[in-house]
Design a protein around this motif. Structure first.
Motif, short mmCIF file in Angstrom:
data_model
loop_
_atom_site.label_atom_id
_atom_site.label_comp_id
_atom_site.label_asym_id
_atom_site.label_seq_id
_atom_site.Cartn_x
_atom_site.Cartn_y
_atom_site.Cartn_z
N ASN A 146 8.99 3.01 -42.42
CA ASN A 146 10.12 2.23 -42.89
C ASN A 146 9.51 0.93 -43.41
O ASN A 146 9.28 0.00 -42.66
CB ASN A 146 11.09 1.97 -41.72
N LEU A 147 9.20 0.90 -44.70
CA LEU A 147 8.42 -0.20 -45.26
C LEU A 147 9.24 -1.48 -45.38
O LEU A 147 10.43 -1.42 -45.70
CB LEU A 147 7.89 0.17 -46.65
N PRO A 148 8.62 -2.63 -45.12
CA PRO A 148 9.31 -3.90 -45.37
C PRO A 148 9.75 -3.96 -46.83
O PRO A 148 8.94 -3.78 -47.73
CB PRO A 148 8.22 -4.95 -45.07
N TYR A 149 11.03 -4.20 -47.06
CA TYR A 149 11.58 -4.09 -48.41
C TYR A 149 10.98 -5.08 -49.39
O TYR A 149 10.88 -4.80 -50.59
CB TYR A 149 13.10 -4.24 -48.37
N ASN A 150 10.57 -6.24 -48.90
CA ASN A 150 10.10 -7.28 -49.83
C ASN A 150 8.71 -6.98 -50.40
O ASN A 150 8.33 -7.55 -51.42
CB ASN A 150 10.11 -8.65 -49.15
N ILE A 151 7.95 -6.08 -49.77
CA ILE A 151 6.60 -5.78 -50.27
C ILE A 151 6.34 -4.27 -50.31
O ILE A 151 5.19 -3.84 -50.27
CB ILE A 151 5.51 -6.46 -49.41
N SER A 152 7.39 -3.49 -50.40
CA SER A 152 7.23 -2.03 -50.24
C SER A 152 6.33 -1.41 -51.30
O SER A 152 5.46 -0.58 -50.98
CB SER A 152 8.60 -1.35 -50.24
N LEU A 170 5.91 9.71 -46.79
CA LEU A 170 7.36 9.62 -46.82
C LEU A 170 7.71 8.20 -46.43
O LEU A 170 7.39 7.76 -45.31
CB LEU A 170 8.00 10.60 -45.84
N VAL A 171 8.34 7.47 -47.35
CA VAL A 171 8.63 6.06 -47.09
C VAL A 171 10.11 5.80 -47.26
O VAL A 171 10.78 6.38 -48.12
CB VAL A 171 7.81 5.14 -48.00
N LEU A 172 10.62 4.92 -46.41
CA LEU A 172 12.00 4.46 -46.47
C LEU A 172 11.98 3.08 -47.10
O LEU A 172 11.35 2.16 -46.58
CB LEU A 172 12.59 4.41 -45.07
N VAL A 173 12.65 2.95 -48.24
CA VAL A 173 12.62 1.71 -49.01
C VAL A 173 14.03 1.38 -49.51
O VAL A 173 14.95 2.19 -49.36
CB VAL A 173 11.66 1.81 -50.22
N GLN A 174 14.17 0.23 -50.10
CA GLN A 174 15.44 -0.12 -50.73
C GLN A 174 15.79 0.94 -51.77
O GLN A 174 14.92 1.45 -52.48
CB GLN A 174 15.30 -1.50 -51.39
N LEU A 175 17.06 1.30 -51.85
CA LEU A 175 17.48 2.40 -52.72
C LEU A 175 17.06 2.18 -54.17
O LEU A 175 16.61 3.11 -54.84
CB LEU A 175 19.00 2.59 -52.63
N GLU A 176 17.19 0.97 -54.64
CA GLU A 176 16.79 0.67 -56.02
C GLU A 176 15.30 0.93 -56.23
O GLU A 176 14.88 1.43 -57.27
CB GLU A 176 17.13 -0.78 -56.35
N VAL A 177 14.49 0.59 -55.23
CA VAL A 177 13.05 0.83 -55.31
C VAL A 177 12.76 2.33 -55.27
O VAL A 177 11.88 2.83 -55.98
CB VAL A 177 12.32 0.10 -54.17
#
Length: 304
Positions: A146-152, A170-177
């Motif tokens: 679950n990556l930090p969204y600000n530096i994913s 497999l990474v969990l990121v902000q949907l837009e990213v």
């Protein structure tokens, strides 16, 4: 150090020793808040701290990761350990990289309390994930986080570059990213993250994740992205990425103008584009990573 061979399932089954208030030993909302209170932890946007607390989501992530029994998993930003507890029974070992010293110190304790049979599979590295260039023990074969969204995106690209042993992620990121990472050439979301991720791997969306499964609740939606390592295009990665950065720096311009600084002049850019078989009037979003690699390999001397 953890064992590198996978024990029998009964040797590492969180359900056998799970606390009464837990689901399969995983951390629920109450446990997450209790741990945060013990540590006097106030999640910060600077570190991108939004902690998973939904057991079904954690099981889904582990299942979607399609880990092998002999996988050595690296988890970036384990936080309070929600996903870590789900990953440990599914792989031979988990190396958790955590920048916050309090969380790094607490994680082994949490695993020992909630899943003691799995504790010897865990290694914790206290470090900034962007600065890690080597890890103790066996090389990682999978990345799940679950990556930090600000530096994913920078974190993901750094690990794909530095650790070629990682065959899947497999990474969990902000949907837009997530949409940008998995975008195909010609689509609205296609850009620098799409091209650079495609250098290393085949990338696809693996589903959306709702906001309520996090604490604190983020103000953006989230998405899963799955990456499968593949052979990169022929060419130089750094030179290709420089062309990518230049092409997307001014998205509204055609490639002849956008690549003028990169090539030395618009005329030189046009010559290199034509040498690569690319229409100079196109925009960067039409080019695949293979196109960019071919462009970067053109001869700048002849173009000039």
């Amino acid at each position: 150090m953890p064992r590198r061979g996978r024990p029998a399932a009964s040797d590492c089954d969180p359900a056998l020793s799970a606390p009464a208030d837990a689901s399969d030993g995983l951390l629920g909302p109450a446990a997450i808040r209790s741990l945060a209170q013990q540590l006097d932890l106030r999640p910060t946007k600077q570190l991108g701290q939004n902690f998973l607390h939904d057991a079904n989501t954690i099981r889904r992530i582990v299942r979607t990761a399609e880990l092998r029994p002999d996988d050595v998993v690296v988890e970036i930003g384990p936080g309070l350990g929600s996903l870590t507890l789900g990953l440990l029974p599914a792989a031979a070992a988990v190396t958790a990289v955590e920048v916050d010293p309090r969380l790094a110190e607490q994680l082994p304790r949490t695993v020992a309390e909630r899943s003691p049979a799995c504790a010897d599979r865990l290694t914790v590295v206290t470090a900034d994930a962007m600065r890690v260039t080597e890890l103790p023990g066996a090389a990682p074969t999978a990345l799940v986080a679950n990556l930090p969204y600000n530096i994913s995106v920078p974190v993901l690209l750094h690990w794909l570059e530095r650790f070629p042993s990682i065959r899947t992620a497999l990474v969990l990121v902000q949907l837009e990213v997530a949409e940008r990472l998995a975008a195909a050439p010609g689509s609205d979301a296609y850009g620098v993250p799409s091209v650079k991720a495609a250098w290393y791997a085949d990338v696809r969306r693996a589903g959306a994740v709702g906001r309520p499964v996090f604490w604190p609740v983020p103000n953006v939606d989230s998405g899963l992205v799955r990456l499968t390592r593949r052979q990169p295009p022929a060419g130089d990665r750094a030179a290709t990425f420089a062309a990518v950065d230049a092409a997307f720096a001014t998205r509204r311009k055609g490639l002849r103008a956008a690549l003028g600084g990169w090539a030395g002049s618009p005329a030189a850019a046009e010559a290199r584009l034509r040498e690569a078989g690319i229409d100079p009037t196109w925009r960067g979003e039409r080019l695949s990573v293979t196109d960019f690699a071919r462009l970067a390999a053109t001869d700048p001397v002849q173009a000039g």
